[in-house]
Write a protein that holds these residues in place. Structure first.
Motif, PDB file in Angstrom:
ATOM      1  N   PRO A 146       0.812  -1.224   0.000  1.00 58.14           N
ATOM      2  CA  PRO A 146       0.000   0.000   0.000  1.00 58.14           C
ATOM      3  C   PRO A 146       0.837   1.262   0.000  1.00 58.14           C
ATOM      4  N   GLY A 147       2.019   1.230   0.670  1.00 57.81           N
ATOM      5  CA  GLY A 147       2.871   2.410   0.684  1.00 57.81           C
ATOM      6  C   GLY A 147       3.387   2.770  -0.700  1.00 57.81           C
TER       7      GLY A 147
ATOM      8  N   SER B 132       5.180   8.767   2.370  1.00 58.34           N
ATOM      9  CA  SER B 132       4.996   7.408   1.850  1.00 58.34           C
ATOM     10  C   SER B 132       6.229   6.865   1.130  1.00 58.34           C
TER      11      SER B 132
ATOM     12  N   PRO C 117       2.164  13.899   1.614  1.00 59.05           N
ATOM     13  CA  PRO C 117       2.017  12.443   1.428  1.00 59.05           C
ATOM     14  C   PRO C 117       3.100  11.842   0.535  1.00 59.05           C
ATOM     15  N   THR C 118       3.649  12.644  -0.374  1.00 59.91           N
ATOM     16  CA  THR C 118       4.734  12.130  -1.219  1.00 59.91           C
ATOM     17  C   THR C 118       5.940  11.742  -0.373  1.00 59.91           C
TER      18      THR C 118
ATOM     19  N   ALA D 179       0.760   9.845  -5.153  1.00 60.44           N
ATOM     20  CA  ALA D 179       1.099  11.168  -4.623  1.00 60.44           C
ATOM     21  C   ALA D 179       2.159  11.852  -5.478  1.00 60.44           C
TER      22      ALA D 179
ATOM     23  N   VAL E  76       0.504   4.351  -2.664  1.00 60.61           N
ATOM     24  CA  VAL E  76       0.235   5.728  -2.219  1.00 60.61           C
ATOM     25  C   VAL E  76       1.316   6.676  -2.730  1.00 60.61           C
ATOM     26  N   HIS E  77       2.584   6.256  -2.633  1.00 62.24           N
ATOM     27  CA  HIS E  77       3.675   7.126  -3.073  1.00 62.24           C
ATOM     28  C   HIS E  77       3.603   7.388  -4.575  1.00 62.24           C
TER      29      HIS E  77
END
Length: 436
Positions: free
Chosen positions: A102-103, A137, A133-134, A110, A106-107
């Motif tokens: 998930p990380g 993550s 968030p960039t 983002a 997300v990265h």
């Protein structure tokens, strides 16, 4: 026949009654299953070094301001430094794959979102909002690789070799990553660096996560046999001392980057900046290689004190250098002294921290370097603007001297909970259970 021969080729395992093998990179890289996480891990950690320069080049292109670009990039760095330890704690508790997949997603989203906002000339608040968030993550591939080495080697004398190997890999990453990002941003399009960073994160991160057989068992001792209560690595006193030491190392990296750029510009030769920093990086890599190839007799905490003293002394002389040859020579010496401190600090984690909290411990150290670097960049820049040319070199000196004072004052915290030969005999993995 093959089954009978295979165990003797594994450097992480010894035969009862035989002395441990001499550390060496050849034996390390023959560890069973190592390449299944080393190759995807190398690809997945390149974005870590590409992110900052990619943001700076893109945001400067769209806003025309290096100040804004630097602030947005610094936001990602601070976010990463603050969130990385908690990502590491989750990886220790639930497993690397459960956190990494998930990380990575997300990265990637983002990073691409930040790219789109910059190209659309979005308001500055939107860029800063996307930068959080960039950075938060950013996949912690380096600490996860180190945790896998710890699970594979389990107290072997090759742990110091593995720490040196990872230090050299990190340094190589920070040489290749910015070069790739700069080439893409200047030769293709300013957005190409961040797009490539997101793509490498996605592909490399998912491939690394797919190597499930080598990841440490979540919430268990080093051999995976016993579940242990989860406790934060920050509760280990020695880890807090190491964080102070790694903040000082981050001050060296950040202070050198700004001060070398300011020095070469002040003498009218800005092109020498890359050469001088390359000399510093080369000293770091070569010293790291030597550290991993030696069979050390001194205890790691003693080596750290000696190595860090040398680092503080050499870094304290940078501000007095007023010529390119002298600065190059001092930079080389500083680089040579950085690697032993990094390598030994990471090696100490194996004896200080229970197996169920090592990924978190490594992320605290990595985050400390990033935070020290971000702080040093800011302070050194202010000193260069407000004082004399070369004043930024006071930052590496001050950072390492303060950290050395902490190390000397609290050196007993680095000795670790276990003494004697238990670790060398391969039963050191029992010690963390007693600590918890």
């Amino acid at each position: 026949m093959a089954a009978a021969v295979t165990p003797s080729k594994n450097p992480s395992e010894g035969t009862p009654g035989t002395p441990p093998a001499r550390p060496g990179y050849g034996r390390l890289l023959r560890t069973r299953g190592a390449w299944t996480f080393l190759l995807p891990g190398f690809a997945a950690r390149q974005p870590f070094a590409m992110l900052t320069i990619s943001i700076v080049l893109l945001v400067q292109h769209t806003t025309g301001s290096y100040g804004v670009a630097g602030a947005v990039a610094a936001t990602t760095g601070v976010s990463m430094a603050l969130c990385a330890p908690y990502v590491g704690r989750l990886a220790d508790r639930y497993g690397q794959r459960a956190v990494l997949v998930p990380g990575v997603l997300v990265h990637t989203v983002a990073g691409l979102g930040l790219t789109a906002l910059a190209l659309a000339h979005a308001p500055l608040w939107a860029l800063f909002a996307a930068a959080v968030p960039t950075g938060a993550s950013v996949p912690q591939i380096g600490p996860m690789v180190r945790a896998r080495w710890g699970a594979k080697l389990k107290g072997s004398p090759l742990m110091s070799t593995a720490a040196a190997f990872e230090s050299v890999t990190d340094e190589l990453t920070f040489v290749l990553g910015p070069l790739l990002a700069t080439a893409l941003c200047t030769g293709v399009t300013p957005a190409a660096g961040l797009v490539a960073e997101a793509g490498l994160t996605l592909v490399g991160g998912l491939l690394f996560a797919a190597s499930r057989s080598t990841q440490p068992a979540p919430g268990r001792t080093g051999d995976g046999s016993t579940r242990v209560p989860h406790a934060s690595a920050l509760r280990v006193p020695g880890v807090r001392v190491l964080i102070a030491a790694f903040l000082g190392i981050g001050a060296v990296f950040g202070g050198m980057q700004v001060s070398l750029a300011a020095f070469t510009e002040s003498i009218g030769q800005p092109g020498l900046n890359g050469v001088l920093y390359g000399v510093f990086a080369a000293g770091n890599m070569l010293s790291g290689l030597v550290c991993g190839a030696l069979a050390w007799k001194a205890a790691p905490h003693h080596r750290l004190l000696v190595g860090y003293t040398a680092l503080a002394l050499t870094a304290s002389g940078l501000w007095a250098a007023h010529s390119v040859p002298v600065l190059a020579g001092l930079g080389l010496l500083v680089g040579v002294c950085v690697a032993p401190a990094l390598v030994t600090g990471y090696t100490l984690v194996d004896s200080l921290v229970p197996a169920g909290a090592r990924t978190e411990a490594f992320t605290w150290l990595t985050g400390a370097v990033a935070l020290g670097q971000a702080t040093a960049v800011t302070v050194a820049g202010q000193l260069e603007d407000r004082l004399w040319d070369g004043a930024g070199f006071l930052v590496p000196a001050g950072g390492t001297l303060l950290a050395l004072a902490v190390l000397l004052t609290l050196r007993s915290w680095l000795a670790g909970p276990s003494r004697g030969r238990t670790v060398a005999r391969g039963v050191g993995h029992r010690a963390p259970a007693a600590v918890d």
